[in-house]
Write a protein that holds these residues in place. Structure first.
Motif, PDB file in Angstrom:
ATOM      1  N   LEU A   1      26.656  44.873  69.369  1.00  0.00           N
ATOM      2  CA  LEU A   1      26.887  45.663  68.145  1.00  0.00           C
ATOM      3  C   LEU A   1      25.779  45.375  67.126  1.00  0.00           C
ATOM      4  O   LEU A   1      25.264  46.271  66.464  1.00  0.00           O
ATOM      5  CB  LEU A   1      28.261  45.332  67.550  1.00  0.00           C
ATOM      6  CG  LEU A   1      29.482  45.827  68.362  1.00  0.00           C
ATOM      7  CD1 LEU A   1      30.767  45.195  67.841  1.00  0.00           C
ATOM      8  CD2 LEU A   1      29.593  47.350  68.295  1.00  0.00           C
ATOM      9  N   ARG A   2      25.408  44.093  67.026  1.00  0.00           N
ATOM     10  CA  ARG A   2      24.318  43.716  66.118  1.00  0.00           C
ATOM     11  C   ARG A   2      23.029  44.438  66.484  1.00  0.00           C
ATOM     12  O   ARG A   2      22.244  44.799  65.608  1.00  0.00           O
ATOM     13  CB  ARG A   2      24.044  42.207  66.206  1.00  0.00           C
ATOM     14  CG  ARG A   2      24.963  41.413  65.399  1.00  0.00           C
ATOM     15  CD  ARG A   2      24.220  40.371  64.559  1.00  0.00           C
ATOM     16  NE  ARG A   2      25.195  39.774  63.667  1.00  0.00           N
ATOM     17  CZ  ARG A   2      25.945  38.749  63.996  1.00  0.00           C
ATOM     18  NH1 ARG A   2      25.798  38.168  65.154  1.00  0.00           N
ATOM     19  NH2 ARG A   2      26.831  38.292  63.142  1.00  0.00           N
ATOM     20  N   ASP A   3      22.802  44.606  67.784  1.00  0.00           N
ATOM     21  CA  ASP A   3      21.590  45.312  68.217  1.00  0.00           C
ATOM     22  C   ASP A   3      21.593  46.749  67.695  1.00  0.00           C
ATOM     23  O   ASP A   3      20.554  47.283  67.319  1.00  0.00           O
ATOM     24  CB  ASP A   3      21.478  45.307  69.752  1.00  0.00           C
ATOM     25  CG  ASP A   3      20.909  43.989  70.262  1.00  0.00           C
ATOM     26  OD1 ASP A   3      20.381  43.224  69.440  1.00  0.00           O
ATOM     27  OD2 ASP A   3      20.995  43.739  71.480  1.00  0.00           O
ATOM     28  N   GLY A   4      22.773  47.355  67.708  1.00  0.00           N
ATOM     29  CA  GLY A   4      22.893  48.712  67.158  1.00  0.00           C
ATOM     30  C   GLY A   4      22.520  48.723  65.692  1.00  0.00           C
ATOM     31  O   GLY A   4      21.765  49.575  65.206  1.00  0.00           O
ATOM     32  N   LEU A   5      23.012  47.700  64.987  1.00  0.00           N
ATOM     33  CA  LEU A   5      22.726  47.559  63.564  1.00  0.00           C
ATOM     34  C   LEU A   5      21.234  47.296  63.350  1.00  0.00           C
ATOM     35  O   LEU A   5      20.615  47.838  62.432  1.00  0.00           O
ATOM     36  CB  LEU A   5      23.550  46.382  63.031  1.00  0.00           C
ATOM     37  CG  LEU A   5      23.936  46.358  61.572  1.00  0.00           C
ATOM     38  CD1 LEU A   5      24.733  47.597  61.208  1.00  0.00           C
ATOM     39  CD2 LEU A   5      24.755  45.105  61.278  1.00  0.00           C
ATOM     40  N   ALA A   6      20.677  46.468  64.233  1.00  0.00           N
ATOM     41  CA  ALA A   6      19.249  46.133  64.133  1.00  0.00           C
ATOM     42  C   ALA A   6      18.390  47.392  64.226  1.00  0.00           C
ATOM     43  O   ALA A   6      17.447  47.575  63.454  1.00  0.00           O
ATOM     44  CB  ALA A   6      18.862  45.149  65.238  1.00  0.00           C
ATOM     45  N   ILE A   7      18.747  48.250  65.159  1.00  0.00           N
ATOM     46  CA  ILE A   7      17.958  49.476  65.318  1.00  0.00           C
ATOM     47  C   ILE A   7      18.052  50.354  64.075  1.00  0.00           C
ATOM     48  O   ILE A   7      17.055  50.870  63.589  1.00  0.00           O
ATOM     49  CB  ILE A   7      18.385  50.223  66.595  1.00  0.00           C
ATOM     50  CG1 ILE A   7      17.834  49.442  67.787  1.00  0.00           C
ATOM     51  CG2 ILE A   7      17.870  51.665  66.597  1.00  0.00           C
ATOM     52  CD1 ILE A   7      18.150  49.993  69.128  1.00  0.00           C
ATOM     53  N   LEU A   8      19.267  50.447  63.525  1.00  0.00           N
ATOM     54  CA  LEU A   8      19.430  51.250  62.304  1.00  0.00           C
ATOM     55  C   LEU A   8      18.670  50.651  61.125  1.00  0.00           C
ATOM     56  O   LEU A   8      18.291  51.347  60.195  1.00  0.00           O
ATOM     57  CB  LEU A   8      20.922  51.376  61.954  1.00  0.00           C
ATOM     58  CG  LEU A   8      21.739  52.324  62.843  1.00  0.00           C
ATOM     59  CD1 LEU A   8      23.217  52.235  62.496  1.00  0.00           C
ATOM     60  CD2 LEU A   8      21.257  53.763  62.709  1.00  0.00           C
ATOM     61  N   SER A   9      18.445  49.336  61.155  1.00  0.00           N
ATOM     62  CA  SER A   9      17.747  48.689  60.034  1.00  0.00           C
ATOM     63  C   SER A   9      16.279  48.431  60.351  1.00  0.00           C
ATOM     64  O   SER A   9      15.580  47.779  59.582  1.00  0.00           O
ATOM     65  CB  SER A   9      18.407  47.353  59.681  1.00  0.00           C
ATOM     66  OG  SER A   9      19.760  47.353  59.956  1.00  0.00           O
TER      67      SER A   9
ATOM     68  N   GLU B   1      32.121  47.015  60.573  1.00  0.00           N
ATOM     69  CA  GLU B   1      33.566  46.850  60.675  1.00  0.00           C
ATOM     70  C   GLU B   1      33.949  46.353  62.076  1.00  0.00           C
ATOM     71  O   GLU B   1      34.822  45.507  62.239  1.00  0.00           O
ATOM     72  CB  GLU B   1      34.240  48.197  60.390  1.00  0.00           C
ATOM     73  CG  GLU B   1      35.537  48.056  59.610  1.00  0.00           C
ATOM     74  CD  GLU B   1      36.149  49.422  59.303  1.00  0.00           C
ATOM     75  OE1 GLU B   1      37.356  49.559  59.508  1.00  0.00           O
ATOM     76  OE2 GLU B   1      35.404  50.339  58.883  1.00  0.00           O
ATOM     77  N   MET B   2      33.255  46.877  63.073  1.00  0.00           N
ATOM     78  CA  MET B   2      33.547  46.454  64.445  1.00  0.00           C
ATOM     79  C   MET B   2      33.125  45.011  64.698  1.00  0.00           C
ATOM     80  O   MET B   2      33.786  44.284  65.429  1.00  0.00           O
ATOM     81  CB  MET B   2      32.837  47.381  65.432  1.00  0.00           C
ATOM     82  CG  MET B   2      33.496  48.731  65.488  1.00  0.00           C
ATOM     83  SD  MET B   2      33.250  49.506  67.063  1.00  0.00           S
ATOM     84  CE  MET B   2      34.057  51.069  66.774  1.00  0.00           C
ATOM     85  N   ILE B   3      32.011  44.619  64.088  1.00  0.00           N
ATOM     86  CA  ILE B   3      31.579  43.218  64.237  1.00  0.00           C
ATOM     87  C   ILE B   3      32.630  42.289  63.632  1.00  0.00           C
ATOM     88  O   ILE B   3      33.034  41.288  64.229  1.00  0.00           O
ATOM     89  CB  ILE B   3      30.191  42.990  63.579  1.00  0.00           C
ATOM     90  CG1 ILE B   3      29.107  43.736  64.373  1.00  0.00           C
ATOM     91  CG2 ILE B   3      29.861  41.508  63.502  1.00  0.00           C
ATOM     92  CD1 ILE B   3      27.720  43.717  63.753  1.00  0.00           C
ATOM     93  N   GLU B   4      33.116  42.668  62.441  1.00  0.00           N
ATOM     94  CA  GLU B   4      34.150  41.850  61.789  1.00  0.00           C
ATOM     95  C   GLU B   4      35.421  41.786  62.636  1.00  0.00           C
ATOM     96  O   GLU B   4      36.033  40.732  62.784  1.00  0.00           O
ATOM     97  CB  GLU B   4      34.489  42.427  60.418  1.00  0.00           C
ATOM     98  CG  GLU B   4      33.570  41.911  59.331  1.00  0.00           C
ATOM     99  CD  GLU B   4      33.715  42.695  58.039  1.00  0.00           C
ATOM    100  OE1 GLU B   4      34.824  43.211  57.781  1.00  0.00           O
ATOM    101  OE2 GLU B   4      32.715  42.801  57.307  1.00  0.00           O
ATOM    102  N   LEU B   5      35.779  42.926  63.174  1.00  0.00           N
ATOM    103  CA  LEU B   5      36.972  42.987  64.025  1.00  0.00           C
ATOM    104  C   LEU B   5      36.817  42.085  65.253  1.00  0.00           C
ATOM    105  O   LEU B   5      37.729  41.333  65.612  1.00  0.00           O
ATOM    106  CB  LEU B   5      37.198  44.439  64.463  1.00  0.00           C
ATOM    107  CG  LEU B   5      38.250  44.664  65.549  1.00  0.00           C
ATOM    108  CD1 LEU B   5      39.635  44.291  65.057  1.00  0.00           C
ATOM    109  CD2 LEU B   5      38.238  46.119  66.013  1.00  0.00           C
TER     110      LEU B   5
END
Ligand SMILES: [Zn+2]
Length: 287
Positions: A218-226, A251-255
């Motif tokens: 999920l972080r990788d998804g976030l990394a790409i967006l950032s 939200e999914m990372i927190e979950l």
């Protein structure tokens, strides 16, 4: 090349083998990995290869190999910043450059290894190294270890061969596969797919690791967006980034983190799986 006693992934082995077959060991190598131990292992391998006197290098049994392995070889130098400093000074680099022109003591090659090069080499120091990389002395190898090669100067990168070690290697294969399936399940329109994937969490030994990897993906998804670098799986990261917004991913990372802590509290794992499935889908489908 002799990979006995070394645990490299297939793509690293293939790259090394190609370099060896072409007899073209580059004078400057950057090893990029999030795992410092892995980088050091590869640096140690390359330094042994450079000094080995055996046939199938690094043989691991000749005197040169032994000394290299023990970090006790006079021609293999691990550079460390001077006391109290976190970075290499320009004077230090100048000394190293001068030293590199002096013939080796006992081997036919010299090796300089810089750990954490992305943090410890300032632009000025990199520039002084650059001059040497343009016309390197015979049989001298520079190995730069880093977590993120993008932090190095482009001019340095262009003169080095980059060896990337994927982080996935250090994870359990089953856990990595399960985590990927869970993420595919999250992205799928069918509830059944996610439920089936999440059921692998019932393997209590693996559940914590699986969720850790789900978080990484999920972080990788976030990394790409950032615009940052992926750690685990760039391909999946890209898919996530096209399907979910930043806030949904967060939200999914927190979950996922919450689910991880529930596992340590000895919650009924079947109940947890059902709950987690419902929550992932809720976040997925909310506007
Ligand atoms: Zn040897």
């Amino acid at each position: 090349m002799n990979f006995n006693d070394f645990n490299f992934d297939e793509s690293t082995k293939q790259t090394l083998q190609t370099i060896d077959t072409l007899n073209r060991m580059p004078h400057a190598i950057i090893i990029e990995s999030k795992d410092k131990e892995k980088s050091l292992e590869l640096a140690s391998f390359l330094s042994m290869w450079a000094v080995c006197t055996g046939k199938n290098k690094p043989c691991g049994i000749c005197e040169q190999c032994h000394k290299a392995k023990e970090k006790a070889h006079a021609d293999i130098k691990y550079a460390y910043p001077e006391k109290k400093s976190k970075t290499y000074s320009i004077d230090q680099m100048r000394d190293i450059l001068k030293d590199s022109f002096i013939r080796p003591n006992e081997a036919n090659a010299k090796v300089y290894i810089f750990e954490e090069a992305d943090n410890r080499l300032s632009a000025v120091v990199q520039n002084s190294l650059l001059k040497l990389l343009e016309e390197p002395p015979q049989n001298v190898f520079f190995i730069l270890l880093c977590e993120n090669s993008k932090k190095l100067l482009i001019t340095i990168l262009s003169r080095c061969v980059l060896l990337r070690i994927k982080s996935e290697q250090k994870f359990d294969k089953f856990a990595a596969q399960s985590a990927k399936e869970i993420v595919h399940g999250i992205l799928s329109a069918r509830e059944y797919e996610l439920l089936k994937a999440i059921n692998t969490l019932c393997d209590k030994e693996k559940s914590d690791e699986i969720l850790s990897i789900v978080k990484l993906i999920l972080r990788d998804g976030l990394a790409i967006l950032s615009g940052a670098d992926c750690i685990f799986d760039e391909e999946l990261g890209k898919i996530i980034s096209t399907h979910m917004t930043k806030s949904k991913i967060l939200e999914m990372i927190e979950l996922t983190e919450a689910a991880k802590s529930k596992i340590t509290q000895n919650i009924n794992i079947n109940l947890l799986a059902t709950w987690l499935c419902g929550e992932y889908r809720r976040i997925s489908w909310q506007r």
